[in-house]
Write a protein that holds these residues in place. Structure first.
Motif, PDB file in Angstrom:
ATOM      1  N   UNK A 115       0.431  -1.135   0.182  1.00  0.00           N
ATOM      2  CA  UNK A 115       0.513   0.113   0.072  1.00  0.00           C
ATOM      3  C   UNK A 115       0.885   1.339   0.218  1.00  0.00           C
ATOM      4  N   UNK A 116       2.178   1.223   0.521  1.00  0.00           N
ATOM      5  CA  UNK A 116       3.346   2.366   0.389  1.00  0.00           C
ATOM      6  C   UNK A 116       3.814   3.097  -1.066  1.00  0.00           C
ATOM      7  N   UNK A 117       3.489   4.872  -0.522  1.00  0.00           N
ATOM      8  CA  UNK A 117       3.653   4.918  -2.446  1.00  0.00           C
ATOM      9  C   UNK A 117       4.769   4.153  -3.423  1.00  0.00           C
ATOM     10  N   UNK A 118       6.050   3.379  -2.876  1.00  0.00           N
ATOM     11  CA  UNK A 118       6.649   3.236  -3.377  1.00  0.00           C
ATOM     12  C   UNK A 118       5.559   2.086  -3.907  1.00  0.00           C
ATOM     13  N   UNK A 143       7.614  -1.240  -9.835  1.00  0.00           N
ATOM     14  CA  UNK A 143       6.659  -1.452  -8.817  1.00  0.00           C
ATOM     15  C   UNK A 143       5.144  -2.333  -8.868  1.00  0.00           C
ATOM     16  N   UNK A 144       5.102  -2.778  -8.027  1.00  0.00           N
ATOM     17  CA  UNK A 144       3.413  -3.111  -7.813  1.00  0.00           C
ATOM     18  C   UNK A 144       3.295  -2.623  -7.042  1.00  0.00           C
ATOM     19  N   UNK A 145       1.770  -2.071  -6.828  1.00  0.00           N
ATOM     20  CA  UNK A 145       0.518  -1.411  -5.690  1.00  0.00           C
ATOM     21  C   UNK A 145      -0.093  -2.370  -6.361  1.00  0.00           C
ATOM     22  N   UNK A 146      -1.033  -2.323  -4.778  1.00  0.00           N
ATOM     23  CA  UNK A 146      -2.387  -2.800  -4.631  1.00  0.00           C
ATOM     24  C   UNK A 146      -2.834  -1.853  -2.941  1.00  0.00           C
TER      25      UNK A 146
END
Length: 987
Positions: free
Chosen positions: A645-648, A745-748
């Motif tokens: 969940x982080x910004x990166x 990067x993978x964002x969830x």
């Protein structure tokens, strides 16, 4: 006759005697002896009696008076005449001429001298003797055939040209030392060699009795003997050598019909020993054309087979182009129904047979074609008999329904290329140029050509293979009136949506197309066009500066044709020897390239004098060593939900490494059984890497793959992103691809609602010609209840374990064998001289816990390290194997066929664990090649990568990279201090 003369002389002498007696005269020597005035004699050489004609007889009128009437001597007067005359009967006066010694006809054939007869005088003392007049004697020496014929030369040589009949090839001559014509003349010659196509006459002239062939026999040796007229044969025969020369045919000589080209070797001379044979004719000039024929290779020659987008990026083309003929995929499915021309070295070619066409989806159609745009395509087209009046459409934008208006199209009509551009009435309301026609040989020559149409309305320029052509005909038309009718863009035909009962395709194209693109808003520069169509193979000249004076040469733009001209034949020969073939592709298309050489010559004062036949040869481009592209890295990530969940977001491939290797023949070790070659790491480009989401596609409202655009700066790379994954494409180095992929990067935003994710990464070179292994990455999300219990041993290692990360060396070249995983094993820590033992058999309680114990406290079922000797002592776990039952310490050179062998001299393993695995039976491979059934020692990091041999042992299922001092009871152990290996024999 001779006897009659003698009788007459005797009767005369008797009469004289009677008269004297009758007269009772006084005994006085009154008369001279009488002989003939001349004599002719014959003597056979080597004999001593001369036969005279008439006989030698002297008469004296004083007979029968004693002494006065008797002949006492014949005397010869001459220059040392080798003869003497003797008196046979003094009373009768008979004499004989004899030779004082051997008479040789070869020294002197005739003799002439003077002879006189002397009587006996008045008394016994010979006083008062008289002598006859002088008579001339001529003597001829008869010859004896004592000498054999002798040839003037020890041997004879001659040369003839094949396919000719000669009246006289050469003449042999023999002589005879005998003096007479009968014995000194040669009356006959004879060939004593049997079965020869030659004959000889009595004068020694040799001729051939049939046409000779250079291919059948290049030289003959004939023995000849001679006979004199006395039929005496020469004691020795003479050898006659006759060379057969090929018919002098003007043409190139000293060239090979096949030239092998090894990929990556640069420029190779094609004709290093070639020269032009002119059969002695004086020439004023020579013109030679060398043609490299590559029409059967790819799109006309060996070009880069990257995708159209990748090539445009590589050549610096303007962005924003639309590829209308991409490879079929989920997102580009309109080409799936088209026929592809397979077997073209991954070159994407579509073949249109007059029955297939494709509709471009509306969302893919380039919008707002302004006054500037570019259409480019590869096309191979030939004449179509019987269909000359029908248009063949490559690209067409027409009304989808109701009407049949063509807004713009590109088509071939009667071997003419036509571009139609009808402007909308809203853009222009005047009579303007609308159709542009080009008539070129290339359009129907059945060869590949690259066509680029640059539109800067009203100027339209056509480039064919980088050469500009202006239209020969431009027709004007009114603009199209505005309407609400949708348009349809099609390939391979034109869509007819109106004026027919059923909408359909029409004006089908017959030919092949590739790389058809439209770029609105910009036109391409000639530099970019040249780059996009450039051949990577062609003719070359080694050392241009060393060409002889007066040599002129010219290349065509593709460097497939070279023309050379010169006046000096030797300079031309030297120039042609410098012609070479070059292929700059790292992985060229293997196969034959045909060479055709044509030559014309001119003589002084003549247009042409001799004809030089054309020659044909081939360049065989050998198969390049195929690279194996390997992707390696951490294949499982377990992270708290907060990281996603982080910004990166979560960096997916932070430890990614991409390497490529080729197999080279190991000639130095060919005697070693099972050596299949040496693996060498190479550097080359990639053209795409795809990150594919496995399982359910990404939910765009809560998860995504992201990549900062700044990551692509300074690279020939671009990306596309969707819910099914991300594609990174462009021709660039493996290191640049690594850098970019590591930044994905993978964002969830709602990881609790998403199951664990799997991503598959594959990379390609040359548009899929070479592909990597499929690297799968698993993402596990730790929720709050699990996060506190989770311990990542690699992140927080225990104090006694030294963790060294070197992911570049942790990989497998065989993707079917899987990627690296971790393992729990015995760990030796040098600082404490302790082992950490993991029990493989739970029944042994002493080893069940993960304990750190001194090496002196190891059980009998474990490996023992002795620091004093730097040896391992191995205890066999299976007592049935007697060879390992004793606790032995052996060098690594004494390993069995069921163990891994590390050879320090070559950094190779020799693997043969299980005979049933044919791929591992007898091979020597670099340490960078792993199998799932072997231990691998990496010298750069002193690490082992351990693969469990028994999948039932869960403690060994995972794979890890650990120091070489970490052992398991099911692995081979290498001790660097003494180069000894201990074995733990496996069943």
């Amino acid at each position: 006759m001779k006897m009659q003369r003698i009788s007459e002389v005797v009767l005369l002498m008797a009469g004289v005697a009677v008269g004297l007696c009758a007269c009772h005269t006084v005994k006085v020597n009154k008369h001279k002896p009488w002989i003939e005035t001349s004599y002719h004699g014959v003597i056979t050489e080597n004999m001593d009696i001369v036969l005279l004609d008439p006989p030698l007889v002297a008469l004296d009128k004083d007979a029968p008076v004693p002494y006065a009437g008797e002949i006492c001597a014949f005397k010869i007067h001459g220059l040392e005449a080798p003869f003497e005359a003797v008196v046979l009967n003094g009373t009768s006066g008979e004499g004989q001429l004899r030779a004082r010694g051997p008479v040789d006809c070869e020294l002197q054939k005739e003799y002439t001298f003077i002879i006189q007869a002397h009587d006996c005088g008045a008394g016994p003392g010979g006083t008062g003797g008289k002598k006859s007049h002088k008579a001339v004697v001529h003597i001829q020496v008869n010859d004896v055939n004592e000498f054999s014929p002798v040839f003037r030369e020890a041997q004879y040589h001659a040369a003839v040209t094949e396919e000719k009949i000669y009246d006289n090839i050469l003449q042999v001559e023999a002589t005879d030392q005998d003096c007479s014509p009968q014995y000194s003349q040669i009356c006959n010659y004879q060939i004593t060699t049997s079965n020869t196509p030659f004959a000889i006459d009595r004068n020694g002239n040799i001729r051939n009795t049939e046409k000779l062939s250079f291919d059948k026999q290049q030289q003959y040796e004939v023995l000849v003997t001679a006979f004199d007229c006395g039929q005496k044969r020469s004691t020795e025969s003479v050898a006659v050598h006759i060379d057969v020369k090929p018919v002098c045919k003007p043409g190139w000589q000293g060239w090979n019909k096949r030239v092998d080209y090894e990929p990556g070797t640069g420029s190779k001379q094609l004709f290093p020993k070639m020269h032009l044979e002119t059969c002695g004719g004086p020439l004023s000039s020579v013109r030679t054309m060398v043609e490299l024929q590559t029409s059967h290779i790819g799109k006309g020659c060996d070009r880069e087979t990257y995708s159209e987008k990748s090539l445009q990026k590589l050549c610096g083309a303007s962005s924003g182009s639309t590829d209308l003929l991409p490879a079929p995929s989920v997102s580009t499915n309109w080409t799936a129904s088209l026929v592809t021309d397979s077997g073209r070295d991954s070159d994407l070619i579509f073949r249109f047979d007059g029955r297939h066409a494709a509709k471009i989806p509306d969302q893919m159609v380039p919008q707002n074609l302004t006054d500037q745009f570019t259409i480019a395509t590869w096309m191979k087209h030939g004449p179509t008999p019987g269909l000359r009046a029908e248009k063949e459409t490559l690209l067409c934008n027409s009304d989808k329904t109701e009407m049949n208006r063509h807004h713009y199209s590109l088509y071939v009509h009667n071997c003419r290329l036509v571009f139609l551009l009808r402007r909308d009435f809203t853009q222009v309301d005047t009579f303007r140029p609308a159709e542009f026609h080009w008539k070129l040989e290339q359009i129907c020559d059945k060869e590949w050509h690259y066509y680029v149409i640059n539109v800067e309305f009203p100027v339209v320029t056509l480039y064919v293979d980088g050469v500009t052509y202006d239209p020969y005909l431009v027709t004007d038309d009114w603009p199209i009136h505005p309407s609400q009718i949708d348009v349809q863009l099609t390939l391979g035909a034109c869509w007819q949506g109106g004026e027919v009962t059923m909408p359909r395709f029409t004006q089908y194209f017959r030919g092949s197309l590739s790389g058809l693109t439209i770029r609105p808003g910009k036109i391409e520069s000639q530099k970019v066009i040249s780059c996009l169509q450039a051949c990577k193979e062609g003719l070359d000249i080694n050392s241009l500066e060393s060409l002889g004076k007066g040599i002129k040469f010219h290349f065509n733009p593709a460097q497939s044709i070279l023309v050379m001209e010169g006046e000096d034949l030797e300079n031309m020969n030297a120039a042609l020897r410098k012609v070479s073939y070059i292929n700059s592709r790292q992985f060229p298309t293997p196969g034959i390239r045909h060479l055709h050489i044509s030559t014309s010559v001119q003589c002084f004062g003549e247009d042409t004098c001799i004809s030089i036949p054309d020659i044909d040869a081939v360049v065989m481009v050998l198969q390049p060593s195929e690279p194996r592209i390997t992707i390696a890295g951490v294949d499982r990530l377990t992270r708290p939900a907060a990281d996603l969940r982080g910004p990166a977001g979560l960096t997916l491939f932070q430890d990614l490494h991409i390497i490529s290797t080729v197999t080279k023949g190991d000639t130095a070790s060919h005697h070693t059984a099972g050596r299949l070659g040496v693996q060498e790491e190479i550097i080359h480009n990639l053209d795409y890497c795809d990150i594919l989401v496995l399982g359910e596609e990404l939910r765009p409202e809560q998860e995504s793959l992201q990549l900062q655009r700044s990551t692509l700066l300074g690279k020939h790379l671009d990306t596309t992103n969707s819910t099914s994954g991300m594609s990174i494409y462009g021709v660039d180095s493996m290191s640049n691809y690594e850098q970019v992929i590591r930044q994905v990067h993978y964002h969830n935003w709602h990881p609790t609602q998403t199951p664990d994710r799997k991503f598959r990464l594959t990379c390609s070179e040359l548009n899929g010609r070479y592909t990597s292994n499929e690297f799968t990455l698993e993402i596990s999300v730790l929720h709050k209840s699990e996060a506190g219990e989770h311990v990542n041993q690699m992140v927080a290692p225990p104090q006694y374990m030294q963790v060294v990360h070197h992911p570049a060396m942790v990989h497998s070249l065989y993707p079917t064998h899987g990627s690296g995983k971790t393992v729990e094993s015995s760990v030796y820590t040098p600082h404490t001289a302790h082992y950490r033992i993991i029990s493989l058999y739970p029944t042994h309680s002493s080893l069940q816990n993960h304990q750190s114990i001194p090496h002196t406290q190891l059980t009998t079922e474990s490996s023992v390290y002795t620091p004093h000797t730097a040896h391992y002592r191995i205890i066999s776990l299976y007592p049935t194997h007697s060879s390992l039952q004793n606790h032995q310490s052996i060098p690594h050179t004494q390993l069995t066929t069921e163990s891994s062998v590390y050879t320090t001299h070559t950094a190779h393993y020799r693997i043969s664990l299980y005979p049933t695995h044919s791929s591992l039976q007898n091979q020597s491979i670099p340490h960078t090649q792993l199998t799932t059934e072997s231990s691998v020692y990496t010298p750069h990091t002193a690490h082992y990568r351990i693969i469990s041999l028994y999948p039932t042992h869960s403690s060994l299922q995972n794979q890890q990279s650990i120091p070489h001092t970490q052992l398991t009871t099911e692995s081979a152990v290498y001790t660097p201090h003494t180069a000894q290996v201990g074995l733990n024999h496996q069943a």
